[in-house]
Design a protein around this motif. Structure first.
Motif, PDB file in Angstrom:
ATOM      1  N   GLU A 227       6.989   4.819  -6.232  1.00  0.00           N
ATOM      2  CA  GLU A 227       8.344   4.672  -5.714  1.00  0.00           C
ATOM      3  C   GLU A 227       8.466   3.427  -4.822  1.00  0.00           C
ATOM      4  OE1 GLU A 227      10.919   5.972  -6.683  1.00  0.00           O
ATOM      5  OE2 GLU A 227      12.336   5.414  -5.100  1.00  0.00           O
ATOM      6  N   PHE A 228       7.461   3.204  -4.021  1.00  0.00           N
ATOM      7  CA  PHE A 228       7.424   2.024  -3.152  1.00  0.00           C
ATOM      8  C   PHE A 228       7.515   0.748  -4.000  1.00  0.00           C
ATOM      9  CE2 PHE A 228       5.281  -1.282  -0.727  1.00  0.00           C
ATOM     10  CZ  PHE A 228       5.630  -1.041   0.592  1.00  0.00           C
ATOM     11  N   LEU A 229       6.701   0.684  -5.040  1.00  0.00           N
ATOM     12  CA  LEU A 229       6.658  -0.505  -5.895  1.00  0.00           C
ATOM     13  C   LEU A 229       7.940  -0.652  -6.706  1.00  0.00           C
ATOM     14  CD1 LEU A 229       2.946  -0.028  -6.789  1.00  0.00           C
ATOM     15  CD2 LEU A 229       3.871  -2.141  -5.820  1.00  0.00           C
TER      16      LEU A 229
ATOM     17  N   GLY B  82       0.940  -1.947   2.293  1.00  0.00           N
ATOM     18  CA  GLY B  82       1.773  -2.437   1.210  1.00  0.00           C
ATOM     19  C   GLY B  82       2.408  -3.787   1.492  1.00  0.00           C
ATOM     20  N   GLU B  83       2.044  -4.408   2.627  1.00  0.00           N
ATOM     21  CA  GLU B  83       2.668  -5.704   2.960  1.00  0.00           C
ATOM     22  C   GLU B  83       2.317  -6.770   1.923  1.00  0.00           C
ATOM     23  OE1 GLU B  83       4.885  -5.971   5.142  1.00  0.00           O
ATOM     24  OE2 GLU B  83       4.576  -3.942   5.869  1.00  0.00           O
ATOM     25  N   ILE B  84       1.056  -6.798   1.495  1.00  0.00           N
ATOM     26  CA  ILE B  84       0.642  -7.840   0.548  1.00  0.00           C
ATOM     27  C   ILE B  84       1.236  -7.572  -0.829  1.00  0.00           C
ATOM     28  CG2 ILE B  84      -1.352  -8.944  -0.550  1.00  0.00           C
ATOM     29  CD1 ILE B  84      -2.846  -8.622   2.062  1.00  0.00           C
ATOM     30  N   ALA B  85       1.275  -6.292  -1.207  1.00  0.00           N
ATOM     31  CA  ALA B  85       1.922  -5.946  -2.478  1.00  0.00           C
ATOM     32  C   ALA B  85       3.369  -6.434  -2.474  1.00  0.00           C
ATOM     33  CB  ALA B  85       1.861  -4.437  -2.707  1.00  0.00           C
ATOM     34  N   LYS B  86       4.012  -6.272  -1.329  1.00  0.00           N
ATOM     35  CA  LYS B  86       5.406  -6.690  -1.192  1.00  0.00           C
ATOM     36  C   LYS B  86       5.533  -8.203  -1.393  1.00  0.00           C
ATOM     37  CE  LYS B  86       7.676  -4.351   2.093  1.00  0.00           C
ATOM     38  NZ  LYS B  86       8.125  -4.024   3.477  1.00  0.00           N
TER      39      LYS B  86
ATOM     40  N   HIS C 265      11.660  11.476  -5.579  1.00  0.00           N
ATOM     41  CA  HIS C 265      10.831  11.390  -4.393  1.00  0.00           C
ATOM     42  C   HIS C 265      11.634  10.668  -3.315  1.00  0.00           C
ATOM     43  CE1 HIS C 265       6.864  11.286  -2.469  1.00  0.00           C
ATOM     44  NE2 HIS C 265       7.295  10.167  -1.921  1.00  0.00           N
ATOM     45  N   SER C 266      11.666  11.229  -2.138  1.00  0.00           N
ATOM     46  CA  SER C 266      12.571  10.730  -1.110  1.00  0.00           C
ATOM     47  C   SER C 266      12.387   9.251  -0.816  1.00  0.00           C
ATOM     48  CB  SER C 266      12.362  11.506   0.182  1.00  0.00           C
ATOM     49  OG  SER C 266      12.995  10.810   1.235  1.00  0.00           O
ATOM     50  N   ALA C 267      13.478   8.536  -0.842  1.00  0.00           N
ATOM     51  CA  ALA C 267      13.421   7.106  -0.571  1.00  0.00           C
ATOM     52  C   ALA C 267      13.908   6.807   0.840  1.00  0.00           C
ATOM     53  CB  ALA C 267      14.273   6.358  -1.584  1.00  0.00           C
ATOM     54  N   ALA C 268      14.319   7.839   1.553  1.00  0.00           N
ATOM     55  CA  ALA C 268      15.001   7.641   2.829  1.00  0.00           C
ATOM     56  C   ALA C 268      14.069   7.081   3.908  1.00  0.00           C
ATOM     57  CB  ALA C 268      15.582   8.956   3.300  1.00  0.00           C
ATOM     58  N   THR C 269      12.775   7.275   3.749  1.00  0.00           N
ATOM     59  CA  THR C 269      11.856   6.936   4.830  1.00  0.00           C
ATOM     60  C   THR C 269      11.224   5.556   4.667  1.00  0.00           C
ATOM     61  OG1 THR C 269      10.142   8.066   3.589  1.00  0.00           O
ATOM     62  CG2 THR C 269      11.242   9.332   5.303  1.00  0.00           C
ATOM     63  N   TRP C 270      11.689   4.783   3.698  1.00  0.00           N
ATOM     64  CA  TRP C 270      11.047   3.476   3.490  1.00  0.00           C
ATOM     65  C   TRP C 270      11.194   2.566   4.703  1.00  0.00           C
ATOM     66  CZ3 TRP C 270       8.157   5.400   0.630  1.00  0.00           C
ATOM     67  CH2 TRP C 270       8.270   5.611  -0.722  1.00  0.00           C
ATOM     68  N   PRO C 271      10.155   1.785   4.937  1.00  0.00           N
ATOM     69  CA  PRO C 271      10.232   0.823   6.046  1.00  0.00           C
ATOM     70  C   PRO C 271      11.339  -0.208   5.783  1.00  0.00           C
ATOM     71  CG  PRO C 271       8.229   0.471   4.716  1.00  0.00           C
ATOM     72  CD  PRO C 271       8.865   1.751   4.255  1.00  0.00           C
TER      73      PRO C 271
ATOM     74  N   ARG D  48      -5.638  -3.724  -7.268  1.00  0.00           N
ATOM     75  CA  ARG D  48      -5.448  -2.344  -6.834  1.00  0.00           C
ATOM     76  C   ARG D  48      -5.791  -2.119  -5.369  1.00  0.00           C
ATOM     77  NH1 ARG D  48     -10.136  -0.927 -10.176  1.00  0.00           N
ATOM     78  NH2 ARG D  48     -11.791  -0.236  -8.797  1.00  0.00           N
ATOM     79  N   SER D  49      -6.537  -3.030  -4.753  1.00  0.00           N
ATOM     80  CA  SER D  49      -6.799  -2.865  -3.320  1.00  0.00           C
ATOM     81  C   SER D  49      -5.497  -2.975  -2.518  1.00  0.00           C
ATOM     82  CB  SER D  49      -7.811  -3.916  -2.845  1.00  0.00           C
ATOM     83  OG  SER D  49      -7.327  -5.217  -3.099  1.00  0.00           O
ATOM     84  N   PHE D  50      -4.563  -3.802  -2.996  1.00  0.00           N
ATOM     85  CA  PHE D  50      -3.292  -3.951  -2.279  1.00  0.00           C
ATOM     86  C   PHE D  50      -2.367  -2.762  -2.520  1.00  0.00           C
ATOM     87  CE2 PHE D  50      -4.457  -8.499  -3.324  1.00  0.00           C
ATOM     88  CZ  PHE D  50      -5.078  -8.717  -2.110  1.00  0.00           C
ATOM     89  N   VAL D  51      -2.540  -2.139  -3.688  1.00  0.00           N
ATOM     90  CA  VAL D  51      -1.757  -0.933  -3.976  1.00  0.00           C
ATOM     91  C   VAL D  51      -2.324   0.241  -3.182  1.00  0.00           C
ATOM     92  CG1 VAL D  51      -1.080   0.691  -5.788  1.00  0.00           C
ATOM     93  CG2 VAL D  51      -1.057  -1.778  -6.243  1.00  0.00           C
ATOM     94  N   ALA D  52      -3.652   0.269  -3.054  1.00  0.00           N
ATOM     95  CA  ALA D  52      -4.301   1.372  -2.329  1.00  0.00           C
ATOM     96  C   ALA D  52      -3.841   1.408  -0.869  1.00  0.00           C
ATOM     97  CB  ALA D  52      -5.818   1.227  -2.400  1.00  0.00           C
ATOM     98  N   SER D  53      -3.442   0.253  -0.325  1.00  0.00           N
ATOM     99  CA  SER D  53      -3.043   0.234   1.082  1.00  0.00           C
ATOM    100  C   SER D  53      -1.614   0.751   1.291  1.00  0.00           C
ATOM    101  CB  SER D  53      -3.177  -1.185   1.636  1.00  0.00           C
ATOM    102  OG  SER D  53      -2.016  -1.936   1.343  1.00  0.00           O
ATOM    103  N   ILE D  54      -0.938   1.090   0.185  1.00  0.00           N
ATOM    104  CA  ILE D  54       0.394   1.693   0.334  1.00  0.00           C
ATOM    105  C   ILE D  54       0.200   3.184   0.575  1.00  0.00           C
ATOM    106  CG2 ILE D  54       2.643   2.088  -0.744  1.00  0.00           C
ATOM    107  CD1 ILE D  54       1.980  -0.277  -2.643  1.00  0.00           C
ATOM    108  N   ALA D  55       0.250   3.551   1.833  1.00  0.00           N
ATOM    109  CA  ALA D  55      -0.021   4.949   2.182  1.00  0.00           C
ATOM    110  C   ALA D  55       1.204   5.528   2.856  1.00  0.00           C
ATOM    111  CB  ALA D  55      -1.219   5.035   3.117  1.00  0.00           C
ATOM    112  N   GLU D  56       1.392   6.813   2.691  1.00  0.00           N
ATOM    113  CA  GLU D  56       2.591   7.443   3.195  1.00  0.00           C
ATOM    114  C   GLU D  56       2.752   7.316   4.712  1.00  0.00           C
ATOM    115  OE1 GLU D  56       4.308  11.295   1.011  1.00  0.00           O
ATOM    116  OE2 GLU D  56       2.628  10.237   0.111  1.00  0.00           O
ATOM    117  N   ALA D  57       1.606   7.430   5.391  1.00  0.00           N
ATOM    118  CA  ALA D  57       1.674   7.324   6.841  1.00  0.00           C
ATOM    119  C   ALA D  57       1.531   5.861   7.251  1.00  0.00           C
ATOM    120  CB  ALA D  57       0.561   8.146   7.473  1.00  0.00           C
TER     121      ALA D  57
END
Ligand code: C2E
Ligand code: MG
Ligand code: MG
Ligand code: MG
Length: 288
Positions: free
Chosen positions: A242-244, A213-217, A282-288, A200-209
């Motif tokens: 949504e990211f996951l 999420g790099e490691i989760a990826k 939830h908007s997906a348009a802003t994904w990296p 969950r530490s890797f999920v916690a780093s997925i933040a909107e700003a």
């Protein structure tokens, strides 16, 4: 003079150690008494299909109704239960209780149970699991055992043998808190592992700003490449879900969907259709 100061320091140090040891002994006594007096209760946290929020299984987590301290979470006593060996009977009790409980819930749900390194090294593990599966009638194929990297690191031939024995019973093997221990890549190749749980530490780093999420990826892609199922732990926001989901991570677990709760809470979810609220669209348009 220096010597006297040193003595004074070491006296205080001894006193602290003695107090710590005393606390430990008290906790150990409480644990053994708690086991005899049935003070432990299994809580369950739903695991969901990350796309739909539909419950696919539950993870059993052991909570303690302590007569003086009230409800105590596993983070506060599992380590001591491991050090003292209390985890062996306690873990078996949790497994049996959870297998029985599953009779009340949909027959396509799986049951995840945590197995500590100590239990994993216990020579009668296979026999005890067989007995529990027999007594409760719970099918081995629906049982997932969660191991931490600590249990997998040590003696490779012995670990491989134990894993093969469990696998021989059709039990599904998961690596919990994936990415937080050592040597995580080699054993994915050598051992019959089916599922990895993104810590969950890797999920916690997925933040909107910003990024995150790099490691989760990377873990999600690793799972995909090695044909392992991936579960993300600790999802707390719609954005993380949504990211996951977009990474193709199939399963999720976290406070966003549901907290660990006693059986009555899960009963209510079953009656409500077994689907947890997600916020689609939830908007997906802003994904990296
Ligand atoms: P775990 O197996 O990694 O379990 C997930 C932990 O994350 C649980 O903590 C759960 O309450 C917490 N969690 C779930 N979703 C979220 C979220 O969205 N946000 C946050 N911040 N936390 C979340 P818990 O219940 O305190 O359990 C801690 C650990 O104790 C477990 O970690 C597991 O390793 C161990 N444990 C619990 N029950 C047992 C047991 O019966 N046997 C053994 N051997 N270990 C157990
Ligand atoms: Mg776990
Ligand atoms: Mg975990
Ligand atoms: Mg953990």
């Amino acid at each position: 003079r220096a010597k006297r100061e040193h003595r004074g320091g070491s006296y205080l140090f001894d006193l602290q150690l003695t107090q710590m040891a005393q606390k430990r002994l008290d906790l150990e006594g409480d644990l053994r008494r708690g086991l005899q007096q049935h003070q432990f209760q299994v809580y369950y946290q739903p695991i969901v299909d990350i796309r739909t929020g539909q419950i696919v299984g539950v993870e059993a987590l052991t909570y303690w109704h302590h007569p003086q301290r009230g409800l105590v979470g596993p983070g506060e006593f599992i380590a001591c239960a491991e050090d003292t060996g209390v985890i062996i009977p306690l873990g078996l009790q949790t497994l049996e209780c959870a297998c029985l409980q599953m009779q009340e819930w949909p027959s396509d749900w799986w049951l995840s149970v945590n197995l500590s390194p100590r239990q994993f090294a216990y020579p009668f593990l296979g026999r005890d699991i067989d007995l529990i599966l027999q007594r409760t009638g719970f099918p081995a194929q629906r049982l997932h055992l969660e191991l931490t990297e600590g249990a997998l690191g040590e003696n490779v031939p012995v670990v491989a043998d134990t894993l093969r024995q469990l696998r021989g019973r059709q039990i599904c093997l998961c690596v919990d808190d994936f990415g937080t221990g050592y040597s995580c890549l080699r054993y994915l190749q050598e051992f019959p592992i089916h599922n990895i749980k993104i810590d969950r530490s890797f999920v916690a780093s997925i933040a909107e700003a910003g990024s995150g999420g790099e490691i989760a990826k990377i873990i999600a892609h690793l799972g995909y490449s090695l044909n392992l199922t991936v579960t993300a732990e600790g999802i707390e926001t719609a954005y993380q879900q949504e990211f996951l989901r977009q990474l193709g991570c199939p399963y999720g677990q976290g406070f966003y969907f549901a907290r660990p709760q006693p059986p009555s809470g899960i009963d209510r979810l079953v009656h409500a259709g077994g689907c947890l609220p997600t916020k689609p669209g939830h908007s997906a348009a802003t994904w990296p």
